[in-house]
Design a protein around this motif. Structure first.
Motif, short mmCIF file in Angstrom:
data_model
loop_
_atom_site.label_atom_id
_atom_site.label_comp_id
_atom_site.label_asym_id
_atom_site.label_seq_id
_atom_site.Cartn_x
_atom_site.Cartn_y
_atom_site.Cartn_z
N GLY A 193 47.82 24.37 28.56
CA GLY A 193 49.01 23.63 28.97
C GLY A 193 49.49 23.94 30.38
N ILE A 194 48.77 24.73 31.11
CA ILE A 194 49.19 25.09 32.47
C ILE A 194 48.87 23.92 33.42
N ARG A 195 49.89 23.51 34.19
CA ARG A 195 49.73 22.39 35.11
C ARG A 195 50.06 22.75 36.56
N ARG A 196 50.68 23.93 36.74
CA ARG A 196 51.05 24.31 38.10
C ARG A 196 51.05 25.83 38.22
N ILE A 197 50.59 26.30 39.39
CA ILE A 197 50.60 27.73 39.69
C ILE A 197 51.40 27.91 40.97
N THR A 198 52.52 28.62 40.89
CA THR A 198 53.39 28.78 42.07
C THR A 198 52.86 29.81 43.06
N GLY A 199 52.02 30.71 42.58
CA GLY A 199 51.49 31.77 43.44
C GLY A 199 50.11 31.45 43.97
N ASP A 200 49.32 32.50 44.14
CA ASP A 200 47.98 32.38 44.72
C ASP A 200 46.91 32.40 43.63
N VAL A 201 45.73 31.93 44.00
CA VAL A 201 44.52 32.19 43.22
C VAL A 201 43.86 33.42 43.84
N VAL A 202 43.76 34.49 43.04
CA VAL A 202 43.31 35.78 43.55
C VAL A 202 41.96 36.11 42.94
N GLY A 203 40.99 36.43 43.77
CA GLY A 203 39.70 36.89 43.28
C GLY A 203 39.70 38.41 43.21
N ASP A 204 39.63 38.97 42.01
CA ASP A 204 39.59 40.43 41.84
C ASP A 204 38.13 40.88 41.92
N ASN A 205 37.78 41.46 43.04
CA ASN A 205 36.41 41.87 43.33
C ASN A 205 36.24 43.38 43.20
N SER A 206 37.22 44.05 42.59
CA SER A 206 37.29 45.52 42.64
C SER A 206 36.35 46.23 41.66
N TYR A 207 35.65 45.49 40.83
CA TYR A 207 34.70 46.12 39.90
C TYR A 207 33.57 46.82 40.66
N PHE A 208 33.22 46.28 41.84
CA PHE A 208 32.24 46.91 42.74
C PHE A 208 32.94 47.34 44.03
N ASP A 209 32.35 48.30 44.72
CA ASP A 209 32.75 48.63 46.08
C ASP A 209 31.99 47.69 47.01
N PHE A 210 32.71 46.72 47.58
CA PHE A 210 32.06 45.68 48.38
C PHE A 210 31.69 46.17 49.77
N ASN A 211 32.27 47.25 50.23
CA ASN A 211 32.12 47.65 51.63
C ASN A 211 30.92 48.55 51.90
N THR A 212 30.00 48.64 50.97
CA THR A 212 28.83 49.48 51.17
C THR A 212 27.55 48.69 50.93
N HIS A 213 26.48 49.15 51.52
CA HIS A 213 25.15 48.59 51.21
C HIS A 213 24.17 49.75 51.10
N SER A 214 23.01 49.46 50.59
CA SER A 214 22.06 50.51 50.23
C SER A 214 21.43 51.15 51.47
N ASN A 215 21.10 52.44 51.35
CA ASN A 215 20.37 53.14 52.40
C ASN A 215 18.96 52.57 52.51
N GLY A 216 18.45 52.51 53.72
CA GLY A 216 17.08 52.05 53.92
C GLY A 216 16.94 50.56 54.10
N TRP A 217 18.06 49.82 54.11
CA TRP A 217 18.01 48.38 54.40
C TRP A 217 18.10 48.19 55.90
N THR A 218 17.30 47.30 56.44
CA THR A 218 17.29 47.06 57.87
C THR A 218 18.38 46.05 58.26
#
Length: 535
Positions: A193-218
């Protein structure tokens, strides 16, 4: 088609279904006629029968061993010739092939030397996942309300899309999901029954640490589709597919993108050229923006042009796609799109969110098929971080690798010479030994989920990265294995079934070669073909 499965006794491998013809038909009728004649005279009937059975068993065992030993000498001699070829002999080779029936090593070359394995690492990651998560594990992606839902259908607050590492929110091939995940979730939110959202659509990406990548990648890896950013909210392998078609001479080309989203602004500067014009068309994203520029010439004679563009901020793109789906379902959004990253919000605050709708992925084994058969790097890295999040308290490479190391210790697999830096094998710092790899495969053949694991591997001449290798009869369908390729690295590791009905576990690595990767692969395939045909 032949395939390998786990026997019910002793962890050995057997062939289900139809019987296999032996390599050579042996005529022993005259030999046994003489034995019967002698024993009828010399022994009472019961004792004669027992002795005959023993003698027959010894005779067959001896002949079988001699035939196999002779075949093995031929195989070993031919392989020695293969490895002396120009361009092949300069490579570093590591091979171990084991017959698990009697635990006999039938071929060994540098079994304890370390090698870069490339994508064979995916076997380690997916095996750990089956052992730890279980074959029925499902990824969960949820839509949560942060605020009150009014009687008129207004959500007075934010709508949160929580990602938990599902690599298949979209289904480009079309055989995994009944409908795209974001479309499913948007429909479920509307059904409330939801027809309106007064706030933002927020993507919760916190399950992973996004700011790192694997060692040995070029640096090149990080700019390439096969090294796309690793994110708990990911979609379409974290790339944008762009297609262009010619229109009229000297007119703008036609451009479309997939997935269709308001996230990107496409600036089309491409021009349709004459039939003899040279194609110079190219698409590029402007760093730090949402703009993709398409420029150059596409000849009118071309059927079309296709290119992938990396999503630099996957979670933001996914949240925007979700907002687009909400609007398509008649749900207005007053706010904007934003993303929560690892460490942005304490867990206590998240516990106040209200779950509105949830998507559960197909069972884990379906995701593992994509990882092993298609050799998908992003999905393997997401799986590694999922292991870390579920069992080590953090969605990082380090936490995931700790879970992998613990699994290897629990399995009793010697891994002191093994070094792992990622879950996909893209890192040049990964090293394994042939003996380690075959030991892992032998262990997996004893596990209750072995049939499922086997089904995730590519099958020779049939599917995955082996679809066009070892495809002729009788090789088609006889090998289930994982391939691996990097610059100067080629590998193949898995299970094979010979024409005589025997089952072998094998790992073959080639490093530091100067020959083309095609020639190295051909040599690897020739080694496998020898065992399938002669052992």
């Amino acid at each position: 088609m032949c395939y390998v499965t786990k026997a019910s006794v002793g962890g050995r491998l057997r062939i289900p279904g139809s019987a296999h013809k032996t390599k050579k038909k042996l005529n022993l009728k005259g030999h046994f006629d003489e034995l019967v004649r002698m024993n009828k005279v010399m022994l009472p009937r019961p004792r004669a029968a027992i002795l005959l059975s023993i003698l027959a068993l010894i005779a067959f065992s001896s002949i079988s061993f001699e035939v196999r030993a002779s075949s093995l000498e031929i195989i070993q001699g031919k392989i020695a010739q293969f490895l002396k070829r120009p361009g092949i002999r300069s490579a570093d080779w590591g091979i171990e092939i084991v017959d698990p029936t009697d635990n006999q090593v039938v071929l060994s070359l540098n079994p304890d030397k370390t090698f870069k394995p490339a994508s064979v690492v995916k076997v380690i990651t997916t095996a750990t996942a089956l052992e730890k998560l279980g074959s029925d594990f499902k990824f969960r992606t949820g839509a949560y309300a942060e605020g009150e839902i009014k009687p008129d259908g207004t959500l007075a607050g934010n709508l949160i899309l929580v990602g938990r590492g599902d690599p298949n929110l979209m289904d480009p091939v079309g055989d995994l999901l009944p409908k795209p995940t974001l479309e499913e979730l948007a429909e479920k939110v509307r059904a409330l029954g939801i027809r309106r959202i007064t706030g933002d659509v927020v993507g919760d990406n916190s399950y992973f640490d996004f700011n790192t990548h694997s060692n040995g990648w070029t640096t090149q890896d990080l700019k390439s589709v096969y090294g796309a950013p690793i994110s708990a909210l990911s979609i379409n392998d974290n790339v944008l597919w762009l297609s262009a078609r010619p229109t009229q001479h000297n007119q703008r080309i036609s451009v479309s993108i997939e997935p269709q989203t308001s996230y990107f602004h496409v600036r089309n500067l491409g021009v349709t050229g004459s039939r003899k014009a040279r194609r110079t068309l190219y698409a590029r994203s402007i760093p730090g923006t949402r703009t993709v520029v398409v420029s150059g010439v596409l000849p009118i004679s071309h059927r079309g042009y296709w290119q992938s563009v990396i999503l630099e901020k996957p979670a933001e793109a996914v949240a925007t796609l979700f907002k687009d789906e909400l609007v398509r379902n008649g749900i207005g959004v007053d706010g904007t799109v934003r993303v929560l990253q690892y460490g942005d919000m304490p867990q206590e605050a998240k516990r106040r969110w209200t779950l509105l709708a949830e998507h559960q992925s197909p069972p884990l084994v379906k995701a593992l098929e994509i990882i092993n058969k298609r050799s998908n790097n992003l999905h393997a890295e997401m799986l590694l971080r999922t292991l870390g999040a579920e069992f080590a308290g953090a969605g990082t490479d380090e936490a995931g690798l700790k879970v992998v190391r613990d699994f290897l210790v629990e399995a009793g697999i010697e891994s002191s010479h093994v070094r792992l830096n990622d879950g996909s094998g893209l890192s040049r710092d990964n090293i394994v030994t042939p003996r380690f790899q075959t030991s892992l495969l032998l262990f997996l053949s004893t596990r209750p989920y072995f049939d499922l694991f086997l089904s995730t591997l590519s099958v020779s001449g049939t599917d995955g990265t082996l679809k066009h290798r070892l495809a002729s009869e009788p090789l088609r369908g006889t090998i289930h294995a994982k391939t691996g390729t990097l610059n100067g690295v080629a590998s193949l590791s898995g299970y094979m079934t010979t024409r005589s009905g025997r089952n072998l576990v094998f790992s073959i690595f080639a490093n530091n070669f100067r020959a083309s990767v095609g020639r190295i692969r051909k040599t690897i395939d020739e080694i496998c073909a020898l065992f399938v045909n002669l052992y």
